[in-house]
Design a protein around this motif. Structure first.
Motif, short mmCIF file in Angstrom:
data_model
loop_
_atom_site.label_atom_id
_atom_site.label_comp_id
_atom_site.label_asym_id
_atom_site.label_seq_id
_atom_site.Cartn_x
_atom_site.Cartn_y
_atom_site.Cartn_z
N LEU A 1 10.60 13.90 38.63
CA LEU A 1 9.60 13.15 39.37
C LEU A 1 8.28 13.08 38.61
O LEU A 1 7.55 12.10 38.69
N GLY A 2 8.00 14.12 37.85
CA GLY A 2 6.76 14.16 37.08
C GLY A 2 6.73 13.24 35.88
O GLY A 2 5.69 13.09 35.25
N ASP A 3 7.86 12.63 35.58
CA ASP A 3 7.91 11.70 34.45
C ASP A 3 7.59 10.27 34.86
O ASP A 3 7.55 9.37 34.01
N ALA A 4 7.39 10.05 36.12
CA ALA A 4 6.98 8.72 36.58
C ALA A 4 5.61 8.40 36.01
O ALA A 4 4.65 9.17 36.18
N ALA A 5 5.52 7.30 35.29
CA ALA A 5 4.29 6.98 34.57
C ALA A 5 4.44 5.60 33.95
O ALA A 5 5.50 4.98 33.99
N GLU B 1 4.57 15.39 19.00
CA GLU B 1 3.42 16.16 19.42
C GLU B 1 3.90 17.53 19.92
O GLU B 1 4.98 17.65 20.50
N ALA B 2 3.08 18.53 19.71
CA ALA B 2 3.49 19.90 20.01
C ALA B 2 3.84 20.10 21.48
O ALA B 2 4.71 20.91 21.83
N ASP B 3 3.17 19.36 22.36
CA ASP B 3 3.37 19.59 23.79
C ASP B 3 4.29 18.55 24.43
O ASP B 3 4.38 18.47 25.66
N THR B 4 4.98 17.77 23.63
CA THR B 4 5.94 16.80 24.20
C THR B 4 7.20 17.53 24.63
O THR B 4 7.82 18.23 23.81
N PRO B 5 7.60 17.38 25.88
CA PRO B 5 8.80 18.09 26.35
C PRO B 5 10.05 17.64 25.59
O PRO B 5 10.16 16.48 25.18
N ASP B 6 11.01 18.56 25.49
CA ASP B 6 12.28 18.26 24.81
C ASP B 6 13.06 17.16 25.50
O ASP B 6 13.96 16.56 24.91
N ASN B 7 12.75 16.93 26.74
CA ASN B 7 13.39 15.90 27.55
C ASN B 7 13.15 14.50 26.98
O ASN B 7 13.87 13.56 27.31
N PRO C 1 2.62 -4.22 26.48
CA PRO C 1 2.19 -4.31 27.88
C PRO C 1 2.60 -3.12 28.72
O PRO C 1 2.12 -2.97 29.85
N GLY C 2 3.48 -2.28 28.17
CA GLY C 2 3.87 -1.08 28.91
C GLY C 2 5.12 -1.27 29.76
O GLY C 2 5.48 -2.39 30.14
N THR C 3 5.78 -0.16 30.04
CA THR C 3 6.89 -0.10 31.00
C THR C 3 6.50 0.91 32.06
O THR C 3 6.22 2.07 31.75
N ARG C 4 6.51 0.45 33.31
CA ARG C 4 6.20 1.38 34.40
C ARG C 4 7.50 1.98 34.90
O ARG C 4 8.39 1.26 35.37
N LEU C 5 7.61 3.28 34.78
CA LEU C 5 8.82 3.99 35.18
C LEU C 5 8.62 4.66 36.53
O LEU C 5 7.66 5.39 36.74
N THR C 6 9.55 4.36 37.42
CA THR C 6 9.60 5.02 38.74
C THR C 6 10.84 5.90 38.79
O THR C 6 11.93 5.46 38.39
N VAL C 7 10.68 7.12 39.26
CA VAL C 7 11.79 8.06 39.38
C VAL C 7 12.01 8.37 40.86
O VAL C 7 11.09 8.86 41.53
N LEU C 8 13.20 8.05 41.36
CA LEU C 8 13.49 8.26 42.78
C LEU C 8 14.21 9.58 43.01
O LEU C 8 14.96 10.04 42.14
N ILE D 1 14.62 9.24 27.79
CA ILE D 1 14.30 10.37 28.66
C ILE D 1 15.63 10.89 29.18
O ILE D 1 16.33 10.19 29.92
N ARG D 2 15.98 12.08 28.76
CA ARG D 2 17.36 12.56 28.98
C ARG D 2 17.63 12.89 30.45
O ARG D 2 18.71 12.61 30.96
#
Lengths: 114, 114
Positions: A83-87, A57-63, A107-114, A78-79
């Motif tokens: 903190l904004g990638d928590a989702a 997608e055009a707006d997907t970050p390079d990360n 079912p999804g993976t819930r990612l937490t970034v500390l 996710i390279r």
């Protein structure tokens, strides 16, 4: 039962530490999608594969990167998580690209970034 | 361009009462419309979809939706709410020329009270 499986269901990582999320499917579908869903929001498409053809997608970050080594598996890398990638990260599959086809979600993976 | 709009981000219903979730679409071509449900910390599950043919579509868990072209609507209903219906509901339209992508509405959170 044929299904879409995501591992792990919960992932905790540190700021800047690379992380990989996994999706597998037993449906033998041609198309696989990765979505990001933040709290109380609709899923946002990051990219998808049609067979081995990658579509970003055009707006997907390079990360955010993805790999699909075979029909059954797809990975989201996710390279350098911020903190904004928590989702919640959702994987979905679809038989092909007919507009009438259903997308089947894992079912999804819930990612937490500390 | 195609899009869907869900009216009401939160809906509260009493157990046993009618559930009505509103979805309006915008499309220059015949739309293919979907309703998905998402329980907490889960992926999306298809409730029902409209492609062609009968405009009243029956889905799982007692839900149904009616496609009304004149009103550009695809509202979801269930005659009698159960506690287990508490979840987030997403309306989506299948995009043209887009490798089977879905455009989701913002979602409606349903709360069921005893």
């Amino acid at each position: 039962d044929a299904m879409v499986i995501q591992n792990p269901r919960y992932q905790v990582t540190q700021f800047g530490k690379p992380v990989t999320l996994s999706c597998s499917q037993t449906l033998n579908h041609n198309v696989m999608y990765w979505y990001q869903q933040k709290s109380s929001q609709a899923p946002k498409l990051l990219f998808h594969y049609y067979d081995k053809d990658f579509n970003n997608e055009a707006d997907t970050p390079d990360n955010f990167q993805s790999r699909r080594p075979n029909t059954s598996f797809c990975f989201l890398d996710i390279r350098s998580p911020g903190l904004g990638d928590a989702a919640m990260y959702l994987c979905a599959t679809r038989q092909n690209t007919l507009r009438t086809d259903t997308q089947y979600f894992g079912p999804g993976t819930r990612l937490t970034v500390l | 361009a195609q899009s869907v709009t869900q009216l009401g981000s939160h809906v509260s219903v009493s157990e046993g009462a009618l559930v009505l979730l509103r979805c309006n679409y915008s499309s220059s071509v015949p739309p293919y419309l979907f309703w998905y449900v998402q329980y907490p910390n889960q992926g999306l599950q298809l409730l029902l979809k409209y492609t062609t043919g009968a405009t009243l579509v029956k889905g799982i868990n007692g839900f149904e939706a009616e496609f009304k072209k004149s009103e550009t609507s695809f509202h979801l209903t269930k005659p009698s709410a159960h506690m287990s219906d508490a979840a987030e509901y997403f309306c989506a339209v299948s995009l043209t020329d887009s490798w089977g992508k879905l455009q989701f509405g913002a979602g409606t959170q349903v709360v069921v009270t005893p």
